[in-house]
Design an enzyme around this catalytic site. Structure first.
Site, PDB file in Angstrom:
ATOM      1  N   GLY A 178       0.686  -1.207   0.123  1.00  0.00           N
ATOM      2  CA  GLY A 178       0.065   0.081  -0.026  1.00  0.00           C
ATOM      3  C   GLY A 178       0.797   1.201  -0.043  1.00  0.00           C
ATOM      4  O   GLY A 178       0.490   2.284  -0.787  1.00  0.00           O
ATOM      5  N   ASP A 179       1.968   1.192   0.778  1.00  0.00           N
ATOM      6  CA  ASP A 179       2.761   2.450   0.909  1.00  0.00           C
ATOM      7  C   ASP A 179       3.500   2.669  -0.469  1.00  0.00           C
ATOM      8  O   ASP A 179       3.559   3.893  -0.876  1.00  0.00           O
ATOM      9  CB  ASP A 179       3.819   2.172   1.890  1.00  0.00           C
ATOM     10  CG  ASP A 179       3.147   2.220   3.637  1.00  0.00           C
ATOM     11  OD1 ASP A 179       2.824   3.584   3.997  1.00  0.00           O
ATOM     12  OD2 ASP A 179       3.279   1.346   4.183  1.00  0.00           O
ATOM     13  N   THR A 180       4.120   1.635  -0.973  1.00  0.00           N
ATOM     14  CA  THR A 180       4.922   1.842  -2.240  1.00  0.00           C
ATOM     15  C   THR A 180       4.005   1.999  -3.598  1.00  0.00           C
ATOM     16  O   THR A 180       4.497   2.842  -4.185  1.00  0.00           O
ATOM     17  CB  THR A 180       5.650   0.456  -2.577  1.00  0.00           C
ATOM     18  OG1 THR A 180       4.939  -0.705  -2.512  1.00  0.00           O
ATOM     19  CG2 THR A 180       6.865   0.196  -1.270  1.00  0.00           C
TER      20      THR A 180
END
Length: 407
Positions: A178-180
């Site tokens: 999700g972050d990347t």
């Protein structure tokens, strides 16, 4: 192991397409810093601001006796310390931003505004500034002010509900996807905004929300439901109706085969010594194979169990069937294709001696990106160089700021 020094590793030539782009990276952990890593890999001069003393928690993240995540996510960056919770620290940041092309931040929405650095205020001092804002829920809407980590975005975007086995609770991917994803969309937005600025001279805000970045890669999940009420559920190692495409057992491990296209399936059947399966009514078409997925996987698994991974791999290569081993780090380090394409590099480091990590992707033929510097070892390591170069501060001014906890 090399002796510690404050000097970065020898700089490689910067041939990247963003070589004259100046980036200021605020925030910490993954989403903002990964966006900075991507831009730095493509040649941008990334100046990362860290809180004095402890710096970004990523410095201590990773697995094993020597955490190494920082070495990847902070490569190609210069790091300065700056206490953004003070008026003087905010003034330093504004000085850097007045000369920057891109700002990356992943604070909770409203934080920049609280520090006197709202987009309107920043555009007053630098009209062309592109402001990449990565957050859990975006800068607007009823959830904007909530705290949001990558896993929460994965849940809201639909990812977590469909990952894992049907008879177990939802699983997670083994990386912070999700972050990347949100960081990657932030970098994509920054590049689009640079193109817009080239035509108009105007900067703008790039609003990248974790949950929306996940939603973007969820294929037809929402349209399928809206059109027919179909709800995708957890299905383990397979995609229902897509067959054969699975991990199959061998004598010495497991092996992935993807042969769900008609012509490819026929080649798999021939390799299995069962060419008649390709014309069997149960398997002859995509929909028929999907309807008989479990029994087809069982037949393929019965065959693969008789072979070693090496034998099965050779058979699939000869037959032209997409297939492959499940790689672990050692496999990657030993593999000739990884080596031929330099997918993994050894980066000199002043303290660690050498850090082995993934290279820059994607590859550009005319202006390739590169890893030019190792991650800064100390918080504030580049204070003198950056503040001197960008703001004209001398040693006495820096010593005063440090003594008062501003840097």
């Amino acid at each position: 192991m090399m002796q510690r020094t404050d000097e970065p590793s020898p700089a490689a030539e910067n041939t990247g397409p963003l070589a004259r782009i100046n980036v200021v990276e605020m925030g910490q952990l993954i989403a903002g810093p990964f966006c900075g890593q991507l831009l730095g890999d493509m040649g941008a001069d990334v100046i990362k601001l860290e809180a004095p003393g402890h710096g970004d928690p990523m410095r201590g993240w990773g697995s094993g006796a020597q955490p190494m995540w920082w070495q990847v996510i902070a490569r190609n960056k210069r790091c300065v310390s700056c206490n953004l919770r003070t008026a003087e620290g905010q003034a330093l940041a504004r000085g850097l931003l007045a000369k920057a092309d891109i700002l990356i931040e992943n604070f909770r929405p409203g934080t920049l505004e609280k520090w006197g650095m709202a987009p309107d205020a920043l555009h007053t001092i630098n009209p062309g500034l592109i402001i990449v804002r990565v957050s859990g829920y975006g800068q607007t809407g009823p959830y904007a002010g909530r705290a949001g980590f990558g896993g929460i975005g994965e849940a809201m975007g639909g990812w977590r509900a469909i990952v894992g086995d049907a008879d177990r609770p939802p699983a997670r991917m083994g990386v912070s996807i999700g972050d990347t994803l949100a960081a990657t969309y932030g970098a994509l937005g920054a590049l689009a905004a640079l193109n817009h600025r080239q035509r108009t001279g105007q900067g703008q805000v790039v609003d990248s929300a974790l949950y929306e970045a996940v939603l973007q890669v969820m294929e037809s999940m929402v349209p399928d439901y809206a059109a027919s009420g179909f709800v995708r559920e957890r299905s383990g190692a397979i995609l229902p109706g897509i067959a054969p495409s699975n991990v199959y057992p061998c004598q010495d491990g497991e092996f992935l085969i993807g042969a769900n296209q008609d012509t490819v399936f026929a080649r798999l059947c021939a390799a299995m010594g069962q060419p008649e399966l390709a014309s069997d009514a149960r398997y002859a078409t995509h929909s028929a194979r999907g309807a008989h997925q479990a029994e087809l996987d069982a037949q393929i698994g019965a065959w693969t169990r008789t072979l070693t991974i090496a034998q099965l791999e050779a058979s699939m290569i000869a037959a032209g069937v997409p297939a492959g081993r499940l790689f672990r780090p050692q496999d990657m380090l030993d593999d000739p294709h990884f080596a031929a394409r330099e997918a993994i590099i050894d980066l000199p480091h002043p303290r660690l001696g050498c850090v082995t990590m993934q290279n820059v992707f994607p590859r550009l033929s005319a202006s390739p990106g590169s890893v030019r510097r190792s991650a800064p070892d100390r918080v504030g390591q580049d204070n003198a160089a950056v503040y001197g170069e960008k703001l004209g501060l001398n040693a006495a001014a820096l010593a005063d700021l440090q003594a008062r906890g501003i840097i």
